[in-house]
Enzyme design. Structure first.
Site, mmCIF file in Angstrom:
data_model
loop_
_atom_site.group_PDB
_atom_site.id
_atom_site.type_symbol
_atom_site.label_atom_id
_atom_site.label_comp_id
_atom_site.label_asym_id
_atom_site.label_seq_id
_atom_site.Cartn_x
_atom_site.Cartn_y
_atom_site.Cartn_z
ATOM 1 N N LYS A 24 0.838 -1.200 0.000
ATOM 2 C CA LYS A 24 0.000 0.000 0.000
ATOM 3 C C LYS A 24 0.871 1.247 0.000
ATOM 4 O O LYS A 24 0.662 2.163 -0.802
ATOM 5 C CB LYS A 24 -0.891 -0.031 1.250
ATOM 6 C CG LYS A 24 -2.079 0.894 1.220
ATOM 7 C CD LYS A 24 -2.880 0.801 2.522
ATOM 8 C CE LYS A 24 -3.804 -0.409 2.546
ATOM 9 N NZ LYS A 24 -4.442 -0.604 3.866
ATOM 10 N N ARG A 93 -2.907 3.512 8.597
ATOM 11 C CA ARG A 93 -3.236 2.272 7.877
ATOM 12 C C ARG A 93 -2.041 1.324 7.884
ATOM 13 O O ARG A 93 -0.914 1.752 7.674
ATOM 14 C CB ARG A 93 -3.599 2.611 6.421
ATOM 15 C CG ARG A 93 -4.461 3.841 6.278
ATOM 16 C CD ARG A 93 -4.491 4.387 4.855
ATOM 17 N NE ARG A 93 -5.230 3.536 3.922
ATOM 18 C CZ ARG A 93 -5.309 3.791 2.627
ATOM 19 N NH1 ARG A 93 -4.665 4.849 2.107
ATOM 20 N NH2 ARG A 93 -5.989 3.001 1.843
ATOM 21 N N GLY A 102 -5.824 -10.032 9.060
ATOM 22 C CA GLY A 102 -5.263 -10.299 10.378
ATOM 23 C C GLY A 102 -4.441 -9.142 10.885
ATOM 24 O O GLY A 102 -4.043 -9.103 12.038
ATOM 25 N N MET A 104 -3.832 -4.878 11.511
ATOM 26 C CA MET A 104 -4.712 -3.913 12.148
ATOM 27 C C MET A 104 -5.608 -3.196 11.144
ATOM 28 O O MET A 104 -5.201 -2.841 10.054
ATOM 29 C CB MET A 104 -3.883 -2.887 12.903
ATOM 30 C CG MET A 104 -4.714 -2.189 13.955
ATOM 31 S SD MET A 104 -3.895 -0.754 14.581
ATOM 32 C CE MET A 104 -4.195 0.372 13.231
ATOM 33 N N ARG A 339 -3.642 -1.417 -6.383
ATOM 34 C CA ARG A 339 -2.846 -2.649 -6.404
ATOM 35 C C ARG A 339 -3.245 -3.431 -7.647
ATOM 36 O O ARG A 339 -4.274 -3.134 -8.271
ATOM 37 C CB ARG A 339 -3.093 -3.484 -5.151
ATOM 38 C CG ARG A 339 -4.542 -3.871 -5.001
ATOM 39 C CD ARG A 339 -4.782 -4.592 -3.688
ATOM 40 N NE ARG A 339 -6.203 -4.588 -3.382
ATOM 41 C CZ ARG A 339 -6.701 -4.772 -2.172
ATOM 42 N NH1 ARG A 339 -5.912 -4.952 -1.142
ATOM 43 N NH2 ARG A 339 -8.003 -4.779 -1.986
ATOM 44 N N HIS A 456 -8.573 -45.898 -8.240
ATOM 45 C CA HIS A 456 -9.249 -46.283 -9.475
ATOM 46 C C HIS A 456 -10.190 -45.171 -9.943
ATOM 47 O O HIS A 456 -10.170 -44.755 -11.099
ATOM 48 C CB HIS A 456 -10.017 -47.588 -9.229
ATOM 49 C CG HIS A 456 -10.838 -48.024 -10.410
ATOM 50 N ND1 HIS A 456 -12.179 -47.702 -10.532
ATOM 51 C CD2 HIS A 456 -10.510 -48.705 -11.524
ATOM 52 C CE1 HIS A 456 -12.634 -48.197 -11.666
ATOM 53 N NE2 HIS A 456 -11.647 -48.816 -12.290
ATOM 54 N N SER A 808 11.995 -41.815 -24.092
ATOM 55 C CA SER A 808 10.815 -41.186 -23.514
ATOM 56 C C SER A 808 10.818 -41.515 -22.027
ATOM 57 O O SER A 808 10.654 -42.659 -21.634
ATOM 58 C CB SER A 808 9.588 -41.752 -24.220
ATOM 59 O OG SER A 808 8.427 -41.314 -23.609
ATOM 60 N N CYS A 876 6.974 -38.528 -20.649
ATOM 61 C CA CYS A 876 5.554 -38.834 -20.810
ATOM 62 C C CYS A 876 4.892 -39.217 -19.490
ATOM 63 O O CYS A 876 3.770 -39.666 -19.461
ATOM 64 C CB CYS A 876 5.345 -39.927 -21.848
ATOM 65 S SG CYS A 876 6.001 -41.514 -21.329
ATOM 66 N N TYR A 896 10.583 -32.606 -26.085
ATOM 67 C CA TYR A 896 9.137 -32.495 -25.943
ATOM 68 C C TYR A 896 8.672 -32.963 -24.566
ATOM 69 O O TYR A 896 9.397 -33.652 -23.854
ATOM 70 C CB TYR A 896 8.417 -33.309 -27.023
ATOM 71 C CG TYR A 896 8.525 -34.813 -26.838
ATOM 72 C CD1 TYR A 896 7.557 -35.507 -26.128
ATOM 73 C CD2 TYR A 896 9.591 -35.519 -27.371
ATOM 74 C CE1 TYR A 896 7.665 -36.877 -25.937
ATOM 75 C CE2 TYR A 896 9.701 -36.886 -27.199
ATOM 76 C CZ TYR A 896 8.739 -37.563 -26.474
ATOM 77 O OH TYR A 896 8.842 -38.909 -26.282
HETATM 78 P P1 ADP Z 1 -7.999 -1.871 3.763
HETATM 79 O O1 ADP Z 1 -6.612 -2.370 3.578
HETATM 80 O O2 ADP Z 1 -8.825 -2.696 4.674
HETATM 81 O O3 ADP Z 1 -8.660 -1.551 2.465
HETATM 82 P P2 ADP Z 1 -7.515 0.926 3.994
HETATM 83 O O4 ADP Z 1 -6.352 1.427 4.727
HETATM 84 O O5 ADP Z 1 -7.392 0.910 2.531
HETATM 85 O O6 ADP Z 1 -7.856 -0.509 4.558
HETATM 86 O O7 ADP Z 1 -8.729 1.808 4.442
HETATM 87 C C1 ADP Z 1 -10.030 1.435 4.678
HETATM 88 C C2 ADP Z 1 -10.977 2.423 4.020
HETATM 89 O O8 ADP Z 1 -10.732 3.723 4.475
HETATM 90 C C3 ADP Z 1 -10.802 2.468 2.525
HETATM 91 O O9 ADP Z 1 -12.060 2.596 1.924
HETATM 92 C C4 ADP Z 1 -9.987 3.691 2.311
HETATM 93 O O10 ADP Z 1 -10.215 4.254 1.048
HETATM 94 C C5 ADP Z 1 -10.461 4.590 3.410
HETATM 95 N N1 ADP Z 1 -9.426 5.550 3.787
HETATM 96 C C6 ADP Z 1 -8.188 5.256 4.233
HETATM 97 N N2 ADP Z 1 -7.483 6.362 4.436
HETATM 98 C C7 ADP Z 1 -8.287 7.392 4.111
HETATM 99 C C8 ADP Z 1 -8.126 8.799 4.091
HETATM 100 N N3 ADP Z 1 -6.988 9.359 4.438
HETATM 101 N N4 ADP Z 1 -9.173 9.539 3.707
HETATM 102 C C9 ADP Z 1 -10.330 8.959 3.336
HETATM 103 N N5 ADP Z 1 -10.556 7.652 3.330
HETATM 104 C C10 ADP Z 1 -9.539 6.860 3.720
HETATM 105 MG MG MG Z 2 -7.944 -0.608 1.055
#
Ligand code: ADP
Ligand code: MG
Ligand code: MG
Length: 921
Positions: A24, A93, A102, A104, A339, A456, A808, A876, A896
């Site tokens: 990210k 984030r 898993g 945060m 991504r 089988h 083969s 083969c 081949y």
């Molecule tokens: P995830 O990995 O679960 O998608 P994100 O970090 O992408 O988590 O964020 C969750 C949601 O919050 C997403 O919809 C993202 O676009 C939104 N979001 C994250 N940061 C911001 C921000 N700075 N302003 C507005 N929306 C945000």
């Molecule tokens: Mg996201």
């Protein structure tokens, strides 16, 4: 390491370094640097995370760097972090090199407290908006950073909703939400024993630590273990701090997610959803139903155009389909994440071909972005991916494809319902036996509760191209009651079930399937693959149907046609048995004379289907007792016959007595019929034949048939059998040649361990060839070669190459021989443990053992070619269809690979990958 740089502004971070910045974070940097509208922010590296976890404190100076970055954000936005007039709010984030659940959850609106809240309300003039943001922040921060359970918040929230007679969250007024936020602050105080942190920098530090800690949390650790995510794939999580933008500022604001192309079909059109007046999470949370992006053109045409422009920029930069998040705040479009898009195979193939045509990627890139294995999906029906269903059992994915039908518990019934009544049937058995074969033909799919991928059921289903789930141990089959129990439920004969042989899952009820789609784009793509591959791809095919199918998938010949499948046929089996049990060469010849025209027809059909490509026919391989009846069955039948003989004598005596007693004409007549029906002479004769058969079966018994009298050993001891086959091959070829059909027959001798065996066989091959040439008036050319599937054959490759024009590798047998593992026993008894405990990395029957078996192959190729430089070499065994093994075959200079029909497209792409990767190195 005190002065290692841990914090990177989006303008500075290296967008290629996902390892350091997380996926990210790296992409936020990259997008910022190519001029996309990303809210200002910065990344704290994964290295800082690892330092923190090792030392259980933040790296020295980290928070100073963070503060410096925050001041830069203040500069860029003209807002102040903690400023009560014009407050800066951020999101925090997580994000590692690989996306994984898993970790945060994102905290939005960080920086809010009683004072900054007033600033937000002043700046926006919207108290409801302010309190709504505040209460969300308190709950989210409380939950993810401070560990306060959701339930504690929900209780308060519901109470207020009830008091306000509000049905939905949106029905709450600013005052209600103010009350909510006050109660939430109290909840945090009560649960944690501390007041909610109001200092924004303190909030930020707690949030950063919480993100780092989540990397070592149980959920994340379990996930990494489960999916074998090793530190070289992802190590530590980064933290992204991003200026908040608000999609919930009114009807000129929105938030959404989009794919640059349709991930289900590959169609070149923006695909996604959005919500007006909403914040990030709302789209995925499903609180309101989002609208398809087509609507945006109507609701916000200006924004829709901007979004299209964003889409083009993303694709032309990444050269890959993107999955991205955006927010519109008062007519301003922001991109918050991107991504590479995950797509199904159909979409992958279509986008590969189209992006090449658009000049976005090269043909090489178009090929390399598709995992060869995934192509198999396109050849079989699969479960409709839009339908959500819960599997009731999991077995082994033994033969790919999906099917629904009524459960039937024995082969006769399957035939009755399937063949005669034309219903769709799934044959359900504990395990299957050769005598169930008619049930296979009548069924859509096969489900067994026992047995492995080589059982089988699995082998036969794969051969027929029907889906099969094998060894679904959670199901207990009760044939007598015609039902099966699965956990707490059960299904009976006639109940509809669905199988997915690709995943091994079993479902109750009918789940719709989508038909296979060998699309025009796939043909284009595979055409490109063929241009780049050095390895040719042939097919293992035993019947004209198999061959036709393989050819339609692009096989350029048959690398292995097993003649034994042609023997195992209701009409032919009696003749084959006759041949085996013959006491004299004359008797044997009589049987062979009957088989000859049948085999000739088989071969002719194969030649015709494959013309002008080579067809490699392997002479008979399995031990002959495989064609004979079972010893125990014979014993039982014999004892029944003997009992019958007793009765027959009784009937005769009775008949005599009746005659004496002058019984009535009609009674005498009945007795007469009975006597003729159970004629002691007939019964005695049958007993005699059975006894003779039993004797034969016992005489042919072998302790270890797979290491016994089979393959070329059989061809040497009973030369008439191989002679008949060779004659059938050469005559079929001569017939084709006469009819103007181009053919390239190849005769392949199995189980060879010494050149002397080959010489012996070759002598009569040459004789028959000369004779056929004379009879048909012109010689047919053919190639003579050998399987290499015995360790000694590898060691004697030089002398074998003097007799053989091609090698083969039969890697199934060669693997058994190299490990001295019998496959069935290994897979059932100890291999799983070997794999689990790491004694062996892989199942060598699935993944070619490059270090052992592969080494033998390399030696054999080298030695063989030292004698005969143009020796043609291929593989083969089942490995011939597996990408990693194909890559090895490329490196080992094979000519081949030969694999089952449905693996042909996989192998073609894998062969191209192998060549491209070797070239790139
Ligand atoms: P995830 O990995 O679960 O998608 P994100 O970090 O992408 O988590 O964020 C969750 C949601 O919050 C997403 O919809 C993202 O676009 C939104 N979001 C994250 N940061 C911001 C921000 N700075 N302003 C507005 N929306 C945000
Ligand atoms: Mg996201
Ligand atoms: Mg073999």
């Amino acid at each position: 390491m005190a002065n290692t740089k841990h914090v990177f502004a989006f303008e500075d971070g290296d967008g290629k370094n996902k390892h350091l910045l997380g996926g990210k974070g790296a992409n936020l940097c990259e997008m910022t640097q190519i001029g996309l509208n990303v809210p200002p922010g910065f990344v704290i590296s994964t290295a800082a995370c690892l330092d923190y976890l090792a030392a259980t404190k933040l790296p020295t100076g980290l928070m100073d760097d963070v503060q410096a970055q925050m001041r830069a954000l203040e500069q860029k936005t003209g807002k102040g972090f903690g400023d009560s007039d014009n407050p800066l709010l951020v999101s925090v984030r997580s994000g590692s090199a690989m996306s994984m659940p898993g970790m945060m959850d994102t905290i939005l609106n960080l920086g809010l407290n009683a004072e900054t809240l007033q600033g937000v309300i002043c700046a926006t003039g919207d108290a409801r908006f302010g309190y709504d943001a505040y209460r969300r922040f308190i709950q989210l921060f409380g939950k993810v950073a401070l560990g306060v359970p959701d339930a504690a918040f929900d209780k308060e929230f519901d109470a207020i909703k009830e008091a306000a007679h509000a049905k939905q969250d949106v029905d709450l007024s600013a005052n209600d939400l103010k009350e909510v936020s006050e109660r939430f602050l109290a909840v945090v105080q009560n649960v944690t024993g501390h007041p909610f942190p109001s200092d924004p920098y303190q909030q930020l530090e707690i949030a950063i630590k919480a993100v780092f800690n989540s990397w070592g949390g149980k959920r994340a650790v379990d996930y990494r273990r489960q999916f074998h995510i090793t530190p070289d794939m992802a190590n530590g999580t980064a933290v992204n701090v991003v200026t908040m933008v608000f999609g919930n500022r009114g009807d000129d604001s929105a938030t959404g997610v989009a794919f640059t192309r349709n991930p289900a079909t590959g169609e070149n059109k923006l695909y996604g959803e959005y919500l007006v007046n909403a914040q990030g999470e709302d789209v995925v949370a499903g609180i309101r139903t989002p609208k398809p992006l087509d609507r945006l053109k109507v609701e916000m045409p200006e924004m829709a155009d901007q979004l299209d422009a964003l889409r083009d920029k993303l694709e032309s930069h990444y050269h890959e389909v993107q999955d991205f998040e955006f927010t519109i705040e008062r007519g301003q479009l922001y991109c918050l994440q991107t991504r590479n898009g995950k797509m199904n195979t159909v979409a992958m193939v279509r986008t590969s071909v189209e992006m090449e045509r658009e000049g976005l990627i090269t043909k090489e890139q178009a090929l390399l972005r598709i995992a060869p294995d995934s192509l198999e999906q396109m050849l079989f029906p699969r479960l409709d991916p839009t339908i959500k269903a819960e599997a009731v059992a999991q077995g082994l994915p033994a033969s790919p494809g999906a099917a629904s039908g009524i459960a039937v518990f024995d082969a006769d019934r399957a035939e009755q319902y399937g063949r005669e009544q034309g219903r769709k049937v799934i044959l359900v058995r504990e395990e299957t036996k050769p005598e169930d074969i008619h049930g296979f033909f009548a069924s859509e799919g096969i489900l067994t509760s026992r047995g492995g991928k080589t059982s089988h059921a699995a082998v036969v289903a794969r051969g027929m191209g029907k889906p099969c789930v094998a060894g679904a141990e959670g199901i207990s089959v009760d044939v007598n009651r015609r039902e099966a129990r699965v956990g707490l439920t059960s299904f009976k004969e006639g109940d509809v079930i669905t199988l997915d042989g690709t995943s091994g899952k079993v479902y109750l009820g009918a789940i719709p399937t989508v038909e296979p789609d060998f699309t025009p784009e796939l043909n284009v793509l595979l055409g490109w693959a063929d241009e780049r591959a050095r390895l040719k791809v042939m097919a293992n095919a035993d019947t004209p149907d198999d061959a036709r199918r393989a050819r339609s998938y692009g096989a350029v010949g048959i690398g292995l046609a097993r003649t034994e499948r042609m023997f195992n046929d209701v009409e032919r089996l009696p003749i084959v048995i006759e041949m085996i049990v013959a006491d004299t060469p004359e008797q044997r010849q009589a049987a062979l004379d009957k088989l000859l025209p049948l085999q000739r027809r088989d071969f002719r059909e194969l030649f015709e289907v494959m013309s002008p490509n080579p067809v490699t026919i392997r002479l008979l391989d399995p031990p002959i007792h495989e064609f004979l009846p079972d010893e125990h069955v014979l014993e039982r039948e014999l004892s029944e016959l003997r009992a019958l003989a007793q009765n027959a004598r009784g009937v005769t005596v009775l008949a005599g007595a009746m005659g004496l007693l002058h019984a009535s004409e009609s009674v005498r007549h009945d007795i007469d019929i009975a006597r003729r029906m159970i004629d002691p002479a007939v019964v005695e004769d049958a007993i005699g034949k059975k006894e003779a058969m039993l004797k034969k079966v016992r005489a042919l018994y072998e302790t270890n048939p797979m290491l016994g009298h089979r393959g070329v050993r059989l061809g040497i001891t009973f030369p008439e059998i191989y002679q008949m086959q060779v004659r059938a091959i050469l005559e079929a070829a001569a017939e084709c040649a006469k009819a103007g059909i181009q053919v390239k027959p190849q005769i392949k001798v199995p189980q060879v361990c010494t050149a002397e065996e080959l010489r012996k066989v070759k002598t009569f091959v040459d004789d028959i060839h000369a004779e056929v040439a004379e009879r048909y008036g012109k010689p047919v050319s053919f190639k003579f070669g050998t399987m290499i599937e015995v360790v000694r054959a590898c060691m004697r490759a030089e002398s074998l190459a003097e007799e053989a024009e091609f090698f083969s590798f039969g890697t199934n047998d060669l693997t058994q021989a190299t490990f001295s593992f019998s496959r069935e026993d290994a897979e059932n008894k100890f291999l799983p443990l070997y794999n689990q405990s790491g004694i062996l990395q892989d199942n060598p029957f699935d993944v070619l053992d490059v270090k052992g078996v592969g080494k033998l192959m390399q030696l054999a190729v080298e030695w063989g070619r030292s004698v005969k430089p143009d020796l043609h070499v291929g593989i083969c065994g089942e490995h011939g269809g597996h990408p990693a093994s194909i890559e090895f075959c490329h490196k080992a200079n094979l000519d081949y690979v030969s694999c089952s029909g449905p693996r042909v497209p996989v192998a073609r792409l894998a062969a191209a990958h192998a060549a491209l990767k070797a070239g790139n190195k």
